[in-house]
Design a protein around this motif. Sequence first.
Motif, PDB file in Angstrom:
ATOM      1  N   ARG A  62     -22.965  -4.191  -4.823  1.00 21.23           N
ATOM      2  CA  ARG A  62     -22.435  -4.884  -3.648  1.00 21.23           C
ATOM      3  C   ARG A  62     -22.938  -6.328  -3.568  1.00 21.23           C
ATOM      4  O   ARG A  62     -22.220  -7.214  -3.120  1.00 21.23           O
ATOM      5  CB  ARG A  62     -22.834  -4.112  -2.385  1.00 21.23           C
ATOM      6  N   ARG A  63     -24.169  -6.558  -3.979  1.00 22.02           N
ATOM      7  CA  ARG A  63     -24.770  -7.894  -3.863  1.00 22.02           C
ATOM      8  C   ARG A  63     -25.818  -8.065  -4.941  1.00 22.02           C
ATOM      9  O   ARG A  63     -26.548  -7.128  -5.276  1.00 22.02           O
ATOM     10  CB  ARG A  63     -25.424  -8.055  -2.487  1.00 22.02           C
ATOM     11  N   LEU A  64     -25.894  -9.272  -5.491  1.00 23.22           N
ATOM     12  CA  LEU A  64     -26.962  -9.619  -6.426  1.00 23.22           C
ATOM     13  C   LEU A  64     -27.424 -11.028  -6.096  1.00 23.22           C
ATOM     14  O   LEU A  64     -26.621 -11.957  -6.066  1.00 23.22           O
ATOM     15  CB  LEU A  64     -26.465  -9.536  -7.869  1.00 23.22           C
ATOM     16  N   GLU A  65     -28.712 -11.173  -5.819  1.00 25.84           N
ATOM     17  CA  GLU A  65     -29.293 -12.477  -5.510  1.00 25.84           C
ATOM     18  C   GLU A  65     -30.409 -12.759  -6.507  1.00 25.84           C
ATOM     19  O   GLU A  65     -31.309 -11.932  -6.694  1.00 25.84           O
ATOM     20  CB  GLU A  65     -29.856 -12.507  -4.087  1.00 25.84           C
ATOM     21  N   CYS A  66     -30.350 -13.919  -7.143  1.00 24.17           N
ATOM     22  CA  CYS A  66     -31.377 -14.342  -8.097  1.00 24.17           C
ATOM     23  C   CYS A  66     -32.190 -15.450  -7.441  1.00 24.17           C
ATOM     24  O   CYS A  66     -31.659 -16.528  -7.154  1.00 24.17           O
ATOM     25  CB  CYS A  66     -30.723 -14.826  -9.390  1.00 24.17           C
ATOM     26  N   LEU A  67     -33.469 -15.184  -7.185  1.00 26.27           N
ATOM     27  CA  LEU A  67     -34.312 -16.076  -6.394  1.00 26.27           C
ATOM     28  C   LEU A  67     -35.452 -16.615  -7.240  1.00 26.27           C
ATOM     29  O   LEU A  67     -36.226 -15.846  -7.815  1.00 26.27           O
ATOM     30  CB  LEU A  67     -34.879 -15.318  -5.185  1.00 26.27           C
ATOM     31  N   HIS A  68     -35.554 -17.934  -7.304  1.00 31.15           N
ATOM     32  CA  HIS A  68     -36.637 -18.555  -8.061  1.00 31.15           C
ATOM     33  C   HIS A  68     -36.819 -19.974  -7.559  1.00 31.15           C
ATOM     34  O   HIS A  68     -35.860 -20.641  -7.168  1.00 31.15           O
ATOM     35  CB  HIS A  68     -36.333 -18.552  -9.566  1.00 31.15           C
ATOM     36  N   ALA A  69     -38.054 -20.443  -7.575  1.00 34.56           N
ATOM     37  CA  ALA A  69     -38.370 -21.750  -7.011  1.00 34.56           C
ATOM     38  C   ALA A  69     -38.389 -22.845  -8.061  1.00 34.56           C
ATOM     39  O   ALA A  69     -38.507 -24.018  -7.723  1.00 34.56           O
ATOM     40  CB  ALA A  69     -39.722 -21.699  -6.299  1.00 34.56           C
ATOM     41  N   THR A  70     -38.278 -22.506  -9.331  1.00 36.22           N
ATOM     42  CA  THR A  70     -38.263 -23.509 -10.393  1.00 36.22           C
ATOM     43  C   THR A  70     -36.931 -23.451 -11.128  1.00 36.22           C
ATOM     44  O   THR A  70     -36.159 -22.499 -10.977  1.00 36.22           O
ATOM     45  CB  THR A  70     -39.400 -23.272 -11.394  1.00 36.22           C
ATOM     46  N   VAL A  71     -36.683 -24.467 -11.910  1.00 38.16           N
ATOM     47  CA  VAL A  71     -35.421 -24.528 -12.657  1.00 38.16           C
ATOM     48  C   VAL A  71     -35.381 -23.406 -13.689  1.00 38.16           C
ATOM     49  O   VAL A  71     -36.345 -23.187 -14.422  1.00 38.16           O
ATOM     50  CB  VAL A  71     -35.268 -25.892 -13.349  1.00 38.16           C
TER      51      VAL A  71
ATOM     52  N   SER B 278     -27.983 -16.553 -16.788  1.00 34.45           N
ATOM     53  CA  SER B 278     -26.856 -15.679 -17.122  1.00 34.45           C
ATOM     54  C   SER B 278     -27.347 -14.341 -17.671  1.00 34.45           C
ATOM     55  O   SER B 278     -26.823 -13.283 -17.316  1.00 34.45           O
ATOM     56  CB  SER B 278     -25.943 -16.375 -18.131  1.00 34.45           C
ATOM     57  N   LEU B 279     -28.349 -14.396 -18.534  1.00 36.42           N
ATOM     58  CA  LEU B 279     -28.882 -13.167 -19.119  1.00 36.42           C
ATOM     59  C   LEU B 279     -29.479 -12.263 -18.051  1.00 36.42           C
ATOM     60  O   LEU B 279     -29.273 -11.045 -18.063  1.00 36.42           O
ATOM     61  CB  LEU B 279     -29.935 -13.517 -20.169  1.00 36.42           C
ATOM     62  N   LEU B 280     -30.194 -12.850 -17.099  1.00 32.92           N
ATOM     63  CA  LEU B 280     -30.863 -12.052 -16.072  1.00 32.92           C
ATOM     64  C   LEU B 280     -29.901 -11.541 -15.015  1.00 32.92           C
ATOM     65  O   LEU B 280     -29.978 -10.378 -14.605  1.00 32.92           O
ATOM     66  CB  LEU B 280     -31.951 -12.882 -15.378  1.00 32.92           C
ATOM     67  N   ALA B 281     -29.019 -12.426 -14.527  1.00 28.26           N
ATOM     68  CA  ALA B 281     -28.345 -12.156 -13.260  1.00 28.26           C
ATOM     69  C   ALA B 281     -26.830 -12.012 -13.356  1.00 28.26           C
ATOM     70  O   ALA B 281     -26.152 -12.078 -12.318  1.00 28.26           O
ATOM     71  CB  ALA B 281     -28.697 -13.267 -12.264  1.00 28.26           C
TER      72      ALA B 281
ATOM     73  N   LEU C  80     -29.323  -8.413 -17.397  1.00 28.46           N
ATOM     74  CA  LEU C  80     -30.528  -7.640 -17.691  1.00 28.46           C
ATOM     75  C   LEU C  80     -31.071  -6.962 -16.440  1.00 28.46           C
ATOM     76  O   LEU C  80     -31.461  -5.785 -16.487  1.00 28.46           O
ATOM     77  CB  LEU C  80     -31.594  -8.553 -18.309  1.00 28.46           C
ATOM     78  N   ALA C  81     -31.108  -7.678 -15.323  1.00 31.67           N
ATOM     79  CA  ALA C  81     -31.632  -7.088 -14.091  1.00 31.67           C
ATOM     80  C   ALA C  81     -30.788  -5.886 -13.654  1.00 31.67           C
ATOM     81  O   ALA C  81     -31.333  -4.853 -13.235  1.00 31.67           O
ATOM     82  CB  ALA C  81     -31.678  -8.124 -12.978  1.00 31.67           C
TER      83      ALA C  81
ATOM     84  N   HIS D 255     -44.646 -14.267  -8.904  1.00 30.63           N
ATOM     85  CA  HIS D 255     -43.672 -14.017  -9.954  1.00 30.63           C
ATOM     86  C   HIS D 255     -42.801 -15.256 -10.101  1.00 30.63           C
ATOM     87  O   HIS D 255     -42.762 -16.102  -9.207  1.00 30.63           O
ATOM     88  CB  HIS D 255     -42.800 -12.799  -9.616  1.00 30.63           C
ATOM     89  N   GLN D 256     -42.092 -15.353 -11.208  1.00 27.10           N
ATOM     90  CA  GLN D 256     -41.230 -16.502 -11.449  1.00 27.10           C
ATOM     91  C   GLN D 256     -39.825 -16.279 -10.906  1.00 27.10           C
ATOM     92  O   GLN D 256     -39.218 -17.200 -10.366  1.00 27.10           O
ATOM     93  CB  GLN D 256     -41.176 -16.802 -12.940  1.00 27.10           C
ATOM     94  N   VAL D 257     -39.296 -15.092 -11.068  1.00 28.28           N
ATOM     95  CA  VAL D 257     -37.920 -14.800 -10.658  1.00 28.28           C
ATOM     96  C   VAL D 257     -37.867 -13.422 -10.024  1.00 28.28           C
ATOM     97  O   VAL D 257     -38.457 -12.466 -10.548  1.00 28.28           O
ATOM     98  CB  VAL D 257     -36.944 -14.837 -11.859  1.00 28.28           C
ATOM     99  N   MET D 258     -37.165 -13.329  -8.896  1.00 27.58           N
ATOM    100  CA  MET D 258     -36.856 -12.019  -8.315  1.00 27.58           C
ATOM    101  C   MET D 258     -35.335 -11.862  -8.279  1.00 27.58           C
ATOM    102  O   MET D 258     -34.628 -12.749  -7.798  1.00 27.58           O
ATOM    103  CB  MET D 258     -37.391 -11.881  -6.890  1.00 27.58           C
ATOM    104  N   VAL D 259     -34.849 -10.747  -8.794  1.00 30.40           N
ATOM    105  CA  VAL D 259     -33.435 -10.408  -8.667  1.00 30.40           C
ATOM    106  C   VAL D 259     -33.338  -9.235  -7.710  1.00 30.40           C
ATOM    107  O   VAL D 259     -33.912  -8.168  -7.954  1.00 30.40           O
ATOM    108  CB  VAL D 259     -32.797 -10.060 -10.026  1.00 30.40           C
TER     109      VAL D 259
END
Length: 256
Positions: free
Chosen positions: A60-69, A76-79, A85-86, A45-49
């Motif tokens: 309590r916590r939100l982490e946005c994980l991705h290996a590319t820019v 902002s839209l996702l996380a 959105l997530a 996958h490209q992004v995991m939230v």
Amino acid sequence: MEPVVILSRQEQEYLLRAIESGLRVASMRQFFLWTQGQLQALLPHQVMVALQFAPSGALRRLECLHATVLAPQAASLLADRRDGLALRIARHCQQGARLPAMAELSDSKVGGKAGGVLGGFEKELREAGFDSVLVHGTGATAEGASVFVLFGLPMRPGPRHAYFLELLLAHLHLALLRLPSPAARRAGGPARPLSERETEIVGWLREGKSNEEMAQILGISALTVKNHLQRIYRLLGVGNRAHALARCLELRLLEA
């Protein structure tokens, strides 16, 4: 009747490795390397939230994980912690007890539709640049609930991928619970902020650029890039490129 999913020998090996590695996750750096490493073998996958909710339902916590820019607008839209959105997808699925859930746009360029549980999010998926999403979560527990939203699967998400995520769900949840709080992570930051040039270099490092490629982009020599990287390593207390990037993400040094 639920479709029967039988794992191949290779998938069983990937699953075992992912579970074994997940048991050792105790820091944000390790969590990043795990989700962008072993988990990608089973669920690319490209992004995991990753979202963690208190028993009251508060985020309590939100982490946005991705290996590319990731473009700032898409990030902002996702996380966004207030109305991203997530977060809205997670709450939508939690409220209807509709987990796992998945959606794919048949052709995002010509207005393809995402049907089913997530059918109302197709416009925002297109705006963020993704044509697929897969969601699963724990439901209510004594510690609260965790939900994991995967964007940008390279293949059409189906029951097989939902099953893989279900098998990994407990390990993702427990790993997320073991992570230090964001406040504790900030308290353990580097002695000084990254300079503007160091931030640029880490940004290109995140995009997978070599020293030579960064030198061409920034108009400096490859040796100067190497010297900057060595200073970044010393500042962050790491020894290589992957750990430097993971440490920056752990400390949220790139978010400013």
